[in-house]
Design a protein around this motif. Sequence first.
Motif, PDB file in Angstrom:
ATOM      1  N   ILE A  16       0.087  10.726  -5.299  1.00  0.00           N
ATOM      2  CA  ILE A  16       1.490  10.813  -5.706  1.00  0.00           C
ATOM      3  C   ILE A  16       2.197   9.482  -5.545  1.00  0.00           C
ATOM      4  O   ILE A  16       3.137   9.171  -6.284  1.00  0.00           O
ATOM      5  CB  ILE A  16       2.217  11.915  -4.903  1.00  0.00           C
ATOM      6  N   GLY A  17       1.735   8.644  -4.616  1.00  0.00           N
ATOM      7  CA  GLY A  17       2.274   7.291  -4.532  1.00  0.00           C
ATOM      8  C   GLY A  17       2.045   6.532  -5.823  1.00  0.00           C
ATOM      9  O   GLY A  17       2.903   5.767  -6.281  1.00  0.00           O
ATOM     10  N   THR A  55       2.320  13.767   1.740  1.00  0.00           N
ATOM     11  CA  THR A  55       1.985  14.335   3.052  1.00  0.00           C
ATOM     12  C   THR A  55       1.042  13.443   3.852  1.00  0.00           C
ATOM     13  O   THR A  55       0.742  13.754   4.994  1.00  0.00           O
ATOM     14  CB  THR A  55       1.393  15.758   3.010  1.00  0.00           C
ATOM     15  N   ALA A  56       0.566  12.344   3.285  1.00  0.00           N
ATOM     16  CA  ALA A  56      -0.204  11.371   4.059  1.00  0.00           C
ATOM     17  C   ALA A  56       0.780  10.349   4.640  1.00  0.00           C
ATOM     18  O   ALA A  56       1.980  10.620   4.745  1.00  0.00           O
ATOM     19  CB  ALA A  56      -1.259  10.711   3.190  1.00  0.00           C
ATOM     20  N   SER A  57       0.296   9.171   5.016  1.00  0.00           N
ATOM     21  CA  SER A  57       1.170   8.146   5.580  1.00  0.00           C
ATOM     22  C   SER A  57       0.439   6.813   5.546  1.00  0.00           C
ATOM     23  O   SER A  57      -0.723   6.724   5.117  1.00  0.00           O
ATOM     24  CB  SER A  57       1.553   8.485   7.025  1.00  0.00           C
ATOM     25  N   ALA A  58       1.105   5.776   6.035  1.00  0.00           N
ATOM     26  CA  ALA A  58       0.471   4.462   6.122  1.00  0.00           C
ATOM     27  C   ALA A  58      -0.765   4.491   7.007  1.00  0.00           C
ATOM     28  O   ALA A  58      -1.635   3.620   6.904  1.00  0.00           O
ATOM     29  CB  ALA A  58       1.477   3.436   6.652  1.00  0.00           C
ATOM     30  N   ASP A  59      -0.892   5.488   7.865  1.00  0.00           N
ATOM     31  CA  ASP A  59      -2.061   5.610   8.733  1.00  0.00           C
ATOM     32  C   ASP A  59      -3.370   5.660   7.943  1.00  0.00           C
ATOM     33  O   ASP A  59      -4.423   5.265   8.457  1.00  0.00           O
ATOM     34  CB  ASP A  59      -1.960   6.865   9.599  1.00  0.00           C
ATOM     35  N   MET A  60      -3.326   6.157   6.709  1.00  0.00           N
ATOM     36  CA  MET A  60      -4.565   6.308   5.944  1.00  0.00           C
ATOM     37  C   MET A  60      -5.198   4.955   5.604  1.00  0.00           C
ATOM     38  O   MET A  60      -6.384   4.891   5.280  1.00  0.00           O
ATOM     39  CB  MET A  60      -4.322   7.112   4.668  1.00  0.00           C
ATOM     40  N   TRP A  72       6.972   6.200   2.340  1.00  0.00           N
ATOM     41  CA  TRP A  72       8.052   6.766   1.536  1.00  0.00           C
ATOM     42  C   TRP A  72       8.384   8.169   2.024  1.00  0.00           C
ATOM     43  O   TRP A  72       7.759   8.669   2.948  1.00  0.00           O
ATOM     44  CB  TRP A  72       7.717   6.705   0.051  1.00  0.00           C
ATOM     45  N   ARG A  73       9.361   8.798   1.424  1.00  0.00           N
ATOM     46  CA  ARG A  73       9.920  10.024   2.024  1.00  0.00           C
ATOM     47  C   ARG A  73       8.955  11.200   2.063  1.00  0.00           C
ATOM     48  O   ARG A  73       9.236  12.201   2.725  1.00  0.00           O
ATOM     49  CB  ARG A  73      11.229  10.405   1.325  1.00  0.00           C
ATOM     50  N   LEU A  92       0.841  -1.192   0.000  1.00  0.00           N
ATOM     51  CA  LEU A  92       0.000   0.000   0.000  1.00  0.00           C
ATOM     52  C   LEU A  92       0.880   1.248   0.000  1.00  0.00           C
ATOM     53  O   LEU A  92       1.775   1.391   0.839  1.00  0.00           O
ATOM     54  CB  LEU A  92      -0.913  -0.003   1.228  1.00  0.00           C
ATOM     55  N   LEU A  93       0.621   2.145  -0.954  1.00  0.00           N
ATOM     56  CA  LEU A  93       1.392   3.376  -1.114  1.00  0.00           C
ATOM     57  C   LEU A  93       0.493   4.580  -0.887  1.00  0.00           C
ATOM     58  O   LEU A  93      -0.498   4.768  -1.600  1.00  0.00           O
ATOM     59  CB  LEU A  93       2.013   3.455  -2.514  1.00  0.00           C
TER      60      LEU A  93
END
Length: 378
Positions: free
Chosen positions: A148-149, A70-75, A100-101, A65-66
């Motif tokens: 963007i992922g 400005t988001a994160s794996a939390d989503m 990712w960065r 999962l990407l």
Amino acid sequence: MILRKTNSRTRPTIRKVRTGPALRPLRHRLDPARVEEIPFSAGDGVRLGLTRVDSGDRDRPAVLLLHGHTASADMFLLPETRNLVDVLLDDGYEPWLLDWRGSCRLPYNETGGRYTYDDVALHDIPEAVARIRERIGDRPLFVVAHCIGSLTLSMSMTAGLVPGLAGVVSQGVFLTPKLAGRTSLRMTVAGELLRNRIDHIPVDFRKVGLRSKYTPLFALASRGAGCPDPTCQILHNSAWGSGASLFLHENLSDATHDRLAELLGPAPLWILPHLRRIELARSVVRWHDTDHRYRALPPNALDAAGRIDTPVLLLAGSENGLWLDSQKLCHEVLAHRQPQLDVSYTEIPAYGHLDTFLGRGAALDVFGHILEFLGERR
């Protein structure tokens, strides 16, 4: 519609998992013993986050999962609703999550070294895929990517850096980014006017305060807003000042709405030149044209789309206020230019951009399309 605050006594229990000093803890309701945080750095030395959720079955297909910028794996792990990880586990998959960065769990958007999307496509995604394959062997590996992922994944795929994926679900945007004219104009103007004054746009007004240099941006975002929450205003009503909208307000639960400042972080302005070049080209293009370290990436990902060797499902909300009909355009362009590719398009009625994953009804309205695509190819 103004969402009311949720009574904290009715919220599910949230467990936190420590990953080290550089990563903010994930929030979820899984058994902590099932969540494996894997030490992981990109080839250029940048510390990233890679998380595996133990499914209890070593023979399951894996799904990476990407998140978006400005988001994160939390989503993908929202504890307040039935999230994508829950659905994947119940349907027989092993979820993997890459921060990712551009993740807000990491410091790079606000205080770290500058990067472009070339770095994500060249280092972050291919090296995460390689690490996962070391663990899963010859089991199928799928990718579900957002915003963007997904855009950077398209560059990795057309560069041939992630061959042999079992299938890819792209949400929001893939090879043909398309922004509204006013959004593109605001990005250009903001990049020129603000680049010597600020280097990022925050989303949490509580952290910057009333007497900060960011106050005019929050004031501008509040114009015509139907919600009194400054974070919601700068995301839903303005998308970090671009004039776009990231979600349909009514699709978020109260608990998710209250967590927006945690789920989405500061947007770096120094990424805008690359994003503007991509949008003007209406394709994912390489930023580093003369740096030999990036020569593995194609100058124009759309021109190299023939290298895509996996089925792709293009997903988009019908009310996407950021990328508009980019996914529909992508499907039409690829059908014309690369008819041999296995690419399909599905539009989700009454959804925007982020709410396709964060929405309280996403498990019913969106995730079924993902499971159907994966199930036909597992």
